[in-house]
Design an enzyme around this catalytic site. Structure first.
Site, PDB file in Angstrom:
ATOM      1  N   SER A  74      21.244 -17.903  17.149  1.00  0.00           N
ATOM      2  CA  SER A  74      20.837 -18.313  18.496  1.00  0.00           C
ATOM      3  C   SER A  74      19.570 -17.604  18.925  1.00  0.00           C
ATOM      4  O   SER A  74      18.884 -18.050  19.833  1.00  0.00           O
ATOM      5  CB  SER A  74      21.911 -17.944  19.521  1.00  0.00           C
ATOM      6  OG  SER A  74      23.065 -18.664  19.310  1.00  0.00           O
ATOM      7  N   HIS A 119      20.841 -25.141  14.615  1.00  0.00           N
ATOM      8  CA  HIS A 119      21.544 -24.452  15.702  1.00  0.00           C
ATOM      9  C   HIS A 119      22.496 -25.398  16.431  1.00  0.00           C
ATOM     10  O   HIS A 119      22.080 -26.290  17.163  1.00  0.00           O
ATOM     11  CB  HIS A 119      20.499 -23.876  16.674  1.00  0.00           C
ATOM     12  CG  HIS A 119      21.082 -23.040  17.761  1.00  0.00           C
ATOM     13  ND1 HIS A 119      20.667 -23.106  19.069  1.00  0.00           N
ATOM     14  CD2 HIS A 119      22.063 -22.109  17.743  1.00  0.00           C
ATOM     15  CE1 HIS A 119      21.356 -22.246  19.801  1.00  0.00           C
ATOM     16  NE2 HIS A 119      22.211 -21.633  19.023  1.00  0.00           N
ATOM     17  N   GLU A 126      19.858 -28.195  17.442  1.00  0.00           N
ATOM     18  CA  GLU A 126      18.440 -27.870  17.413  1.00  0.00           C
ATOM     19  C   GLU A 126      18.057 -27.594  15.962  1.00  0.00           C
ATOM     20  O   GLU A 126      18.689 -26.768  15.298  1.00  0.00           O
ATOM     21  CB  GLU A 126      18.145 -26.642  18.276  1.00  0.00           C
ATOM     22  CG  GLU A 126      18.306 -26.913  19.765  1.00  0.00           C
ATOM     23  CD  GLU A 126      18.123 -25.675  20.653  1.00  0.00           C
ATOM     24  OE1 GLU A 126      17.786 -25.847  21.832  1.00  0.00           O
ATOM     25  OE2 GLU A 126      18.355 -24.536  20.181  1.00  0.00           O
ATOM     26  N   ASN A 174      18.253 -22.372  25.199  1.00  0.00           N
ATOM     27  CA  ASN A 174      18.407 -21.008  25.729  1.00  0.00           C
ATOM     28  C   ASN A 174      17.146 -20.481  26.406  1.00  0.00           C
ATOM     29  O   ASN A 174      17.168 -19.427  27.035  1.00  0.00           O
ATOM     30  CB  ASN A 174      18.862 -20.054  24.625  1.00  0.00           C
ATOM     31  CG  ASN A 174      20.357 -20.193  24.384  1.00  0.00           C
ATOM     32  OD1 ASN A 174      21.107 -20.547  25.290  1.00  0.00           O
ATOM     33  ND2 ASN A 174      20.782 -19.947  23.168  1.00  0.00           N
TER      34      ASN A 174
HETATM   35  P1  NAI Z   1      32.107 -14.871  15.194  1.00  0.00           P
HETATM   36  O1  NAI Z   1      32.099 -13.416  15.443  1.00  0.00           O
HETATM   37  O2  NAI Z   1      33.134 -15.739  15.816  1.00  0.00           O
HETATM   38  O3  NAI Z   1      32.181 -15.132  13.593  1.00  0.00           O
HETATM   39  C1  NAI Z   1      31.404 -14.454  12.649  1.00  0.00           C
HETATM   40  C2  NAI Z   1      32.159 -14.485  11.325  1.00  0.00           C
HETATM   41  O4  NAI Z   1      31.290 -14.006  10.291  1.00  0.00           O
HETATM   42  C3  NAI Z   1      33.407 -13.590  11.289  1.00  0.00           C
HETATM   43  O5  NAI Z   1      34.495 -14.344  10.858  1.00  0.00           O
HETATM   44  C4  NAI Z   1      33.044 -12.497  10.288  1.00  0.00           C
HETATM   45  O6  NAI Z   1      34.166 -12.068   9.528  1.00  0.00           O
HETATM   46  C5  NAI Z   1      32.056 -13.211   9.398  1.00  0.00           C
HETATM   47  N1  NAI Z   1      31.089 -12.355   8.707  1.00  0.00           N
HETATM   48  C6  NAI Z   1      30.395 -11.302   9.196  1.00  0.00           C
HETATM   49  N2  NAI Z   1      29.583 -10.809   8.250  1.00  0.00           N
HETATM   50  C7  NAI Z   1      29.754 -11.560   7.131  1.00  0.00           C
HETATM   51  C8  NAI Z   1      29.190 -11.555   5.839  1.00  0.00           C
HETATM   52  N3  NAI Z   1      28.260 -10.666   5.474  1.00  0.00           N
HETATM   53  N4  NAI Z   1      29.620 -12.495   4.949  1.00  0.00           N
HETATM   54  C9  NAI Z   1      30.558 -13.395   5.290  1.00  0.00           C
HETATM   55  N5  NAI Z   1      31.126 -13.449   6.524  1.00  0.00           N
HETATM   56  C10 NAI Z   1      30.724 -12.546   7.426  1.00  0.00           C
HETATM   57  O7  NAI Z   1      30.618 -15.373  15.556  1.00  0.00           O
HETATM   58  P2  NAI Z   1      30.150 -16.797  16.123  1.00  0.00           P
HETATM   59  O8  NAI Z   1      30.267 -16.811  17.594  1.00  0.00           O
HETATM   60  O9  NAI Z   1      30.766 -17.876  15.325  1.00  0.00           O
HETATM   61  O10 NAI Z   1      28.564 -16.724  15.806  1.00  0.00           O
HETATM   62  C11 NAI Z   1      28.065 -16.800  14.498  1.00  0.00           C
HETATM   63  C12 NAI Z   1      26.577 -17.112  14.528  1.00  0.00           C
HETATM   64  O11 NAI Z   1      26.350 -18.315  15.266  1.00  0.00           O
HETATM   65  C13 NAI Z   1      25.687 -16.053  15.186  1.00  0.00           C
HETATM   66  O12 NAI Z   1      24.454 -16.014  14.499  1.00  0.00           O
HETATM   67  C14 NAI Z   1      25.502 -16.582  16.597  1.00  0.00           C
HETATM   68  O13 NAI Z   1      24.306 -16.157  17.173  1.00  0.00           O
HETATM   69  C15 NAI Z   1      25.437 -18.081  16.328  1.00  0.00           C
HETATM   70  N6  NAI Z   1      25.834 -18.941  17.450  1.00  0.00           N
HETATM   71  C16 NAI Z   1      26.898 -18.655  18.262  1.00  0.00           C
HETATM   72  C17 NAI Z   1      27.250 -19.507  19.304  1.00  0.00           C
HETATM   73  C18 NAI Z   1      28.448 -19.224  20.167  1.00  0.00           C
HETATM   74  O14 NAI Z   1      28.548 -19.835  21.233  1.00  0.00           O
HETATM   75  N7  NAI Z   1      29.340 -18.346  19.781  1.00  0.00           N
HETATM   76  C19 NAI Z   1      26.476 -20.728  19.590  1.00  0.00           C
HETATM   77  C20 NAI Z   1      25.437 -20.995  18.621  1.00  0.00           C
HETATM   78  C21 NAI Z   1      25.112 -20.110  17.632  1.00  0.00           C
END
Ligand code: NAI
Length: 385
Positions: free
Chosen positions: A116, A137, A149, A187
């Site tokens: 993001s 995105h 996006e 954003n």
């Molecule tokens: P989250 O914290 O729910 O999930 C992240 C996952 O990645 C976890 O299950 C973790 O175990 C895993 N992980 C961490 N390091 C790892 C690695 N080296 N190898 C494999 N798995 C790994 O995070 P979320 O909210 O799903 O966000 C993920 C990405 O998406 C971020 O870059 C965030 O900026 C982006 N994003 C988030 C949004 C949201 O509303 N939560 C919206 C759009 C983008």
């Protein structure tokens, strides 16, 4: 197409579902077996609900589930044509992961990030073949929000962009193309929805409930800014604001608010902690707004012209086309209308004069009208037709 999704959290699990629902074979990888199990169980629940509602057949459900395999080993991405990374928002971690991924996949495999806030150019800088990097995105929840996006970095090839665009449209999503700039479209353009609402509150013009009422009842937005910040989480929303502010070299237009910072510091994150701008404890009644039409219109107009000014800036600086800026706000954050279409409707001259009035009154840079707005008013132009 064989798709790999890295990270089985909120976003990764949702993206894997979208891909599988659109006939792609998906490998979902996470470091944590626990997260994979959760993702698998959650998908079963989500799809069962769709079957109950009659929007999905039992066969479809079984087929979708059959298309996703779960693994803790990135080597299972070997035959993927595209990998979408959705892990923690940390540049060092993403650098390491992208370099690792490249050593596993074929030279044609596209390596995308769902980040993001990080720069796609920087994420791609660790690759031997950086022409394959791109930002894809999604919005939360990915299976429901139509917007995606698509962010080509300076290194991205035309081919990588063309393949990505075709795929996103195959997935029946609304793809918009956006320059690799902080906050991308949504954003960036949405900042005043929160920031100007907070400012209006800080000046003592109205309380949270009244500002929310103005934006929903008069403006037609689905949620008021304070309700929405409580829903997103003040920790998350504040972090985005701070990161956009810093990324824009501290342009005062994006200055974060002490009110939000204090709420975050107090642990008043919103719904998830039971308290944010509002108290969500059982039995506590939400405060009533002061429903004065004139006050409501003043609040709504001030926030709207600030949003329009930001949307115009995105067009002015070629972050995206005018069509894509409007599509982004209606499909990514459910705005009732595209901001540029809205500007045409209320009149660009009117928007300019309201901004000039604010600029005159406050003498602050955040209210400066965009040069493109001035130019268009001077030439008597509209955005559409
Ligand atoms: P989250 O914290 O729910 O999930 C992240 C996952 O990645 C976890 O299950 C973790 O175990 C895993 N992980 C961490 N390091 C790892 C690695 N080296 N190898 C494999 N798995 C790994 O995070 P979320 O909210 O799903 O966000 C993920 C990405 O998406 C971020 O870059 C965030 O900026 C982006 N994003 C988030 C949004 C949201 O509303 N939560 C919206 C759009 C983008």
């Amino acid at each position: 197409m064989k798709v790999g999704v890295l990270g089985a959290g909120t976003m990764g699990a949702g993206i894997a579902q979208v891909a599988a629902q659109n006939n792609c074979e998906v490998v979902l990888v996470d470091l944590s077996q626990d997260m994979l199990t959760k993702a698998e169980n959650n998908l079963d629940k989500v799809l069962s609900r769709l079957v109950e509602k009659g929007t999905l057949s039992e066969d479809d459900k079984i087929n979708i589930q059959g298309r996703i395999s779960y693994s803790t080993d990135v080597r299972d991405f070997k035959s993927s044509a595209l990998i979408i990374e959705a892990i923690v928002e940390n540049l060092d971690v993403k650098h390491k992961v992208f370099a690792d991924l490249e050593s596993i996949v074929s030279n044609e495999c596209i390596l995308a990030s769902n980040t993001s806030s990080l720069s796609i150019a920087s994420i791609g800088s660790v690759l031997k073949n950086p022409s394959r990097v791109i930002g894809i995105h999604f919005f939360n929840p990915a299976p429901l929000m139509p917007l995606v996006e698509i962010i080509p970095a300076v290194q991205t090839s035309e081919e990588t962009l063309a393949t990505t665009k075709a795929l996103i449209s195959n997935w029946k999503k609304v793809g918009v193309i956006c320059k690799d700039t902080p906050g991308f479209i949504v954003n960036r353009v949405a900042r005043p929805f929160y920031g100007e609402a907070l400012r209006i509150y800080e000046e003592g013009i109205a309380d949270f409930a009244t500002i929310d009422w103005a934006m929903t009842s008069i403006g037609g937005f689905r949620m008021g800014p304070f309700t929405l910040m409580d829903y997103i989480g003040n920790d998350v929303n504040y972090a985005v604001t701070e990161s956009v502010f810093a990324s824009f070299y501290f342009d005062p237009r994006f200055k974060p608010s002490f009110t939000q910072k204090r709420h975050k510091e107090a642990g008043f994150y919103g719904k998830k902690t039971g308290r944010g701008y509002y108290n969500y404890a059982e039995g506590v009644e939400l405060p009533k707004p002061t429903e004065q039409k004139e006050l409501g219109e003043k609040i709504f107009n001030r926030i709207l012209v600030m949003l329009i000014n930001e949307a115009i800036d995105a067009v002015f600086l070629n972050v995206a086309t005018k069509e894509d800026v409007d599509l982004a706000m209606t499909n990514g954050v459910n705005y009732p209308k595209g901001l540029l279409k809205w500007a045409d409707e209320i009149g660009l001259k009117n928007v300019l004069s309201q901004l000039e009035e604010l600029f005159e009154e406050y003498g602050e840079d955040r209210y400066r009208p965009n040069p493109l707005l001035r130019r268009m008013v001077k030439n008597n132009q509209h955005f559409f037709n």
